[in-house]
Design a protein around this motif. Structure first.
Motif, PDB file in Angstrom:
ATOM      1  N   TRP A 135      -0.624   0.876  -4.583  1.00  0.00           N
ATOM      2  CA  TRP A 135      -0.068   1.635  -5.706  1.00  0.00           C
ATOM      3  C   TRP A 135       1.223   2.315  -5.272  1.00  0.00           C
ATOM      4  CZ3 TRP A 135      -1.759   7.277  -6.375  1.00  0.00           C
ATOM      5  CH2 TRP A 135      -1.230   7.841  -7.539  1.00  0.00           C
ATOM      6  N   LEU A 161       4.160   4.925  -1.384  1.00  0.00           N
ATOM      7  CA  LEU A 161       3.231   3.791  -1.344  1.00  0.00           C
ATOM      8  C   LEU A 161       1.869   4.302  -0.891  1.00  0.00           C
ATOM      9  CD1 LEU A 161       2.911   0.715  -1.641  1.00  0.00           C
ATOM     10  CD2 LEU A 161       3.514   0.506   0.771  1.00  0.00           C
ATOM     11  N   VAL A 162       0.870   4.116  -1.741  1.00  0.00           N
ATOM     12  CA  VAL A 162      -0.481   4.582  -1.421  1.00  0.00           C
ATOM     13  C   VAL A 162      -1.428   3.387  -1.462  1.00  0.00           C
ATOM     14  CG1 VAL A 162      -2.402   6.050  -2.168  1.00  0.00           C
ATOM     15  CG2 VAL A 162      -0.056   6.905  -2.309  1.00  0.00           C
ATOM     16  N   HIS A 163      -2.268   3.303  -0.439  1.00  0.00           N
ATOM     17  CA  HIS A 163      -3.290   2.265  -0.386  1.00  0.00           C
ATOM     18  C   HIS A 163      -4.637   2.946  -0.523  1.00  0.00           C
ATOM     19  CE1 HIS A 163      -0.216  -0.162   2.085  1.00  0.00           C
ATOM     20  NE2 HIS A 163      -0.269  -0.656   0.885  1.00  0.00           N
ATOM     21  N   LEU A 175      -9.660   7.887  -5.075  1.00  0.00           N
ATOM     22  CA  LEU A 175      -8.437   7.786  -5.889  1.00  0.00           C
ATOM     23  C   LEU A 175      -8.642   6.892  -7.096  1.00  0.00           C
ATOM     24  CD1 LEU A 175      -5.475   7.581  -3.340  1.00  0.00           C
ATOM     25  CD2 LEU A 175      -6.395   9.553  -4.535  1.00  0.00           C
ATOM     26  N   SER A 217      -5.758   1.882 -14.010  1.00  0.00           N
ATOM     27  CA  SER A 217      -4.972   0.821 -14.625  1.00  0.00           C
ATOM     28  C   SER A 217      -4.587   1.157 -16.052  1.00  0.00           C
ATOM     29  CB  SER A 217      -5.732  -0.488 -14.535  1.00  0.00           C
ATOM     30  OG  SER A 217      -5.005  -1.521 -15.123  1.00  0.00           O
ATOM     31  N   THR A 246      -2.331   4.786 -15.688  1.00  0.00           N
ATOM     32  CA  THR A 246      -2.048   5.423 -14.413  1.00  0.00           C
ATOM     33  C   THR A 246      -0.546   5.437 -14.210  1.00  0.00           C
ATOM     34  OG1 THR A 246      -4.103   4.607 -13.499  1.00  0.00           O
ATOM     35  CG2 THR A 246      -2.394   5.241 -11.938  1.00  0.00           C
TER      36      THR A 246
END
Lengths: 490, 485
Positions: free
Chosen positions: A154, A161-163, A183, A189, A196
């Motif tokens: 995301w 950048l987040v995983h 999260l 979505s 989101t």
């Protein structure tokens, strides 16, 4: 709405001149809104750079996958994700697939079937992005909503950048939750009215065992698709019942007994739409089927892991239907018709013929939740369609709603819509009035609240003030407010 | 700390400051630092929880919510800072609803598995449970902790079986998740047949996911509804014993993938013996057991249960034969029927993890089919290198979320009275956590001393979580010092 030369150049530096456009002749081919520009990133790094630039220039953006529908403010940057179309991984042992946003369901489904798997098909159709949140005909056995997501990559509205889940800690896609609170609470979505904020650039999805053939035996050409044969241990039937209560009793028992791959509370108008190839044929079929059914009903697909499993499921299914006073619709037992329905419901998503073709447009009230409760509400909403049908404002579907069980009937989806001609202002107004009145009744009588863009205060207040919390979260994630809410991105 | 206001609000006898009582909450079996709370309150109602939160925010008093009774194992109920007030919810015992047709139940946080199981069973339902929780374990506590469940088939989502919940956030605001959010009060929803089953929303978010895994750092949950499953009318349990773990994992994959089995998990012989330990006779029992035992159940429901079971067994047998494995009705001296009966209840006292040596430290994580054998081999090597007999190491493998990953749990049984052994286990726990992370293990539930190392691997998630927490608990009062807060 055009970008300044300097700003345009900055975005062009990210993707190259071939993949950005602000030509006024091209913009309308996307949507009727005037966009600042359309940009087509190739990968996550480019998405991240684009969003960082959006923050720098205080430019709002909207990411779009397959673009079935959406509402857009003028002046936003349209991020078209069509170049991000790769299936990253199909992990058979751990039953998930990792995809980019423009991988469509049909593409992934075909690859999965080769390996003995399939996936949830959203009602919007197999031509839509596989990764998005939604519901469809196969929810009974393949879940739905946001519950098929595992880890997600995301890019936040601020360009971070987040995983999520195992991806962030272990570089693997199998889990989307943790460490600690999940999260996935916000990485839900795209579903109207809220989405989101930011962009999903990859997502892992649960996949499910497919007991059918490695290649779905579709033959024919559009619109006359059918199956060359009914796959072994598969059966599709439509059952009707004398009353809604009896249909519900059977639906619930089928869920408890875990019999159905699909249980779709079609009305016969929708069955007619799916087995016909033109409006004229559909109308005639609807009239014919209406005389054959006992009343409301549902469509069921059963699929056995073995001949023994199939025999058991078939026996239990007919026993439940009979006990509830239902019967199979004989004219749909014809293998050709059965094959068309299997094809429509598994490979296509039956919603397509049901929705736009008869009137050109439809307006819907969809509700996720407790199935028996929403059925109760939908009976009234169906009756309220009668005057519109009589006046000729909407297509005659018998006033029925539709819906289905999710996760073997643990929860469910109920939906009711009016199909109408969007060029007819009287029809349009009548449908809007029906929509407003039935939504208001659902809210007033405590069935559910339809959530409209902008989160009206009164509805938010009656739902634990969720809008206050959600706005606070958005503010944290999107300090420059470059990721506006609203619009579906399927 | 100024407790007068609290005593005035709750009644002086309700605010416990007796050091001997508080000492019980100052430590647990884990290795977290001993921190004694300054007081203890056991609210009985949501209104009292509200009073506590109001007091906490006015006086900036940290709160530590506790639902389950002792013994505690993971350090999450031990105060992370000084000056804390323990909120003991174990007295909130109401079972508010059991609905057979909608397959749902609702209860307060003090309700244990031992209490809820008979209530739902009476209605023809059952819970998808963790493996043998202790007698005092709160059902809500277990669900909030995302404990693995023994029936992966019915775990569609990792948040299951959570349906809806009411939480009092750290700032004192009350929030209901899912269908329970509204419109209408719970009573008004019930009046039209609403049973708080659907977990979605309100709005775009899935709020319950933010509350799970939080170890009480977001707020205090005062009730929860949870999905239940239908009680089978016929159950056929089996063991498959083998020394070849990879083949058992392959079989497990197919059983779960095809939805053929209900209960389904793998134990090594040490764990299996610990569960059935009779009079400290576990070593002789253990010697009769296979190195690895897969346990599964095939079930039938209301309609033609025998036919359902036999049709499933056709597939199970076919897969087993392909892998050269054979199902049996016993594993050593333990019958599969006895195993089934055992795992459908909480652990008998003493708790099975305390039976072998009096104390136990678990190291658990989520992983992939293709990695787990290597991780177990590494753990065995690590234990032996530290003088811990590999034969004493308990291993539990649980497929979760319909087979999308595996929960792997190592149990290090030890004698807490032996200071040297305790230190060795402490050292092993840290080393094992680091080793498993290096080998791709995902510690989705970070507890105790290892939490910081686990969370440091994912700065992106931590940054977002910290931003969120400020919203719900701006004064940092809810169980500070836990997770990443």
């Amino acid at each position: 709405m055009a970008l300044s030369k300097e700003v345009y150049q900055a975005f062009e530096d990210v993707v190259g001149p071939e993949f950005i456009c602000d030509d006024p002749a091209i913009m309308p081919s996307y949507h009727k809104t005037e966009f600042a520009a359309v940009i087509l990133p190739e990968n996550t790094a480019q998405v991240q750079s684009i969003i960082r630039l959006c923050n720098r220039f205080k430019l709002e953006f909207r990411p779009v996958c397959t673009g079935w529908t959406g509402t857009f403010k003028p002046g936003v940057l349209y991020i078209d994700l069509r170049r991000m179309n790769k299936i990253i991984e199909i992990n058979e042992k751990n039953m998930y697939a990792v995809v980019e946003p423009y991988v469509i369901t049909a593409q992934l489904q075909a690859e999965l079937m080769k390996r003995g798997f399939h996936l949830n098909v959203k009602g919007a159709g197999v031509n839509c992005s596989a990764m998005l949140r939604g519901h469809g005909h196969l929810d009974q056995s393949t879940s739905g909503d946001d519950r098929n997501h595992l880890a997600i990559e995301w890019v936040t509205p601020a360009g971070e950048l987040v995983h999520s889940g195992s991806l962030g800690s272990a570089g693997e896609w199998f889990c989307g939750d943790g460490p600690g609170p999940s999260l996935r609470s916000i990485l839900t979505s795209a579903v109207p009215p809220g989405v989101t904020p930011g962009v999903f650039t990859k997502a892992a999805l649960k996949i499910y065992h497919w007991p059918g053939p490695t290649k779905f035996p579709v033959i024919g050409t559009s619109p006359n698709y059918e199956l060359s044969e009914i796959p072994p241990n598969f059966m599709a039937r439509y059952f009707s019942f004398p009353s809604v209560e009896q249909a519900w009793a059977a639906e619930n028992k089928i869920g408890e007994a875990e019999l159905a791959m699909e249980l779709m509370g079609f009305n016969v108008a929708m069955v007619a739409a799916n087995i016909s190839t033109s409006n004229e044929e559909e109308e005639a079929t609807f009239k014919r089927l209406s005389k054959e059914v006992l009343g409301p009903g549902f469509f069921v697909i059963i699929a056995g892991n073995s001949a023994a499993d199939f025999a058991y499921k078939k026996r239990a299914l007919f026993h439940i239907v009979e006990a509830a006073g239902g019967q199979s619709l004989k004219s749909l037992e014809n293998p050709r018709t059965e094959g068309i329905l299997l094809c429509q419901c598994i490979r296509v998503s039956a919603s397509i013929r049901e929705t736009f073709r008869p009137g050109g447009m439809f307006k819907s009230i969809p509700v996720m939740g407790q199935r028996d409760l929403t059925i109760k509400w939908a009976i009234g909403a169906g009756k309220a369609k009668s005057p519109l049908i009589e006046a000729g404002h909407i297509v005659d579907d018998g006033g029925a709603s539709f819906g289905w069980g999710v996760e073997q009937g643990h929860v469910g989806k109920t939906e009711i819509f009016c199909k109408f001609d969007p060029m007819n202002p009287v029809a349009k107004e009548a449908v809007q009035k029906w929509y407003d009145e039935q939504s208001a009744r659902a809210y007033k009588e405590n069935y559910f609240a339809l959530l409209m863009p902008g989160h009206p205060e009164d509805i938010g207040k009656s739902l634990s003030n969720y809008h206050v919390w959600w706005n606070a979260i958005q503010k944290e994630l999107d300090p420059n407010r470059v990721s506006p809410e609203a619009g579906a991105l399927v | 700390m100024e407790l007068t206001a609290l005593k005035n609000a709750m009644g002086p006898e309700r605010v416990i400051c007796d050091p001997s009582m508080l000492e019980r909450y100052a430590a647990d079996i884990s290795f977290v630092n001993r921190v004694r709370p300054v007081s203890l309150v056991a609210p009985k109602t949501a209104a009292e929880v509200q009073s506590l939160l109001k007091f906490a925010n006015e006086t900036k008093t940290p709160l530590v919510p506790v639902s389950s009774g002792a013994p505690h194992f993971r350090g999450d109920t031990v105060p992370g800072v000084g000056g804390a007030l323990v909120v003991d919810l174990s007295g909130m015992k109401q079972i508010m609803m059991v609905d057979r047709e909608r397959r749902v139940a609702m209860c307060e946080p003090g309700v244990t598995f031992a209490e809820l199981i008979p209530a739902v069973k009476k209605a023809g339902l059952r819970l998808n449970m963790p493996l043998l929780p202790r007698q005092t374990k709160s059902v809500i506590g277990s669900i909030l902790e995302r404990e693995p469940l023994v029936m992966p088939k019915y775990q569609w989502d990792i948040s299951d079986p959570l349906a809806c919940t009411e939480i009092h956030f750290g700032n004192g605001e009350v929030f209901r998740t899912g269908q329970a959010a509204g419109p209408g009060t719970i009573a008004q929803q019930r009046a039209i047949g609403g049973v708080q089953k659907a977990p979605y929303g309100p709005g775009t978010a899935s709020w319950h996911r933010l509350i799970q895994g939080a170890q009480g750092t977001m707020g205090i949950v005062t009730w929860m509804s949870m999905r239940c499953e239908i009680l089978p009318s016929l159950e056929e349990p089996f063991f498959v014993g083998s020394s070849r773990l990879d083949e058992l994992l392959e079989l497990t994959h197919w059983l779960v993938r095809m939805g053929l089995v209900n209960e389904c998990f793998i134990l090594n012989r040490t764990n299996l013996a610990a569960i059935f330990d009779d009079d400290a006779n576990s070593r002789s029992l253990r010697d009769t057991l296979p190195q690895w035992a897969l346990f599964y159940t095939v079930a039938g429901y209301e309609y033609f249960p025998e036919e359902r079971v036999s049709s499933h067994l056709v597939s199970v047998t076919e897969i087993s034969q392909r892998l050269g494995l054979e199902a049996a009705r016993t594993a050593g001296r333990i019958s599969a029927r006895e195993m089934l009966k055992t795992v459908q209840e909480p652990s008998a006292d003493p708790y099975w993890k305390l039976r072998p040596k009096g104390a136990c430290q678990d190291v658990f994580f989520l992983t992939l089919q293709e990695k787990i054998s290597g991780q177990i081999a590494a753990m065995t090597e690590l234990a032996e290198a530290r003088g811990y007999a590999a034969t004493d190491l308990g291993v539990y493998i649980q497929p979760i979320v319909q087979g999308t990953s595996l929960h792997c749990e190592f149990s290090l049984f030890y004698d807490a009275a032996n200071k040297g052994e305790r230190e060795r286990i402490r050292d092993m726990t840290g080393a094992a956590t680091r080793e498993m992370m290096a080998r791709g293990g995902f510690f989705s539930r970070p507890y105790g001393e290892e939490a910081r190392a686990i969370l440091n691997r994912d700065a992106g998630t931590v940054a977002v979580l910290n931003a969120f927490r400020k919203i719900f608990d701006p004064n940092n009062l809810m169980n500070p010092g836990k997770v990443c807060f």
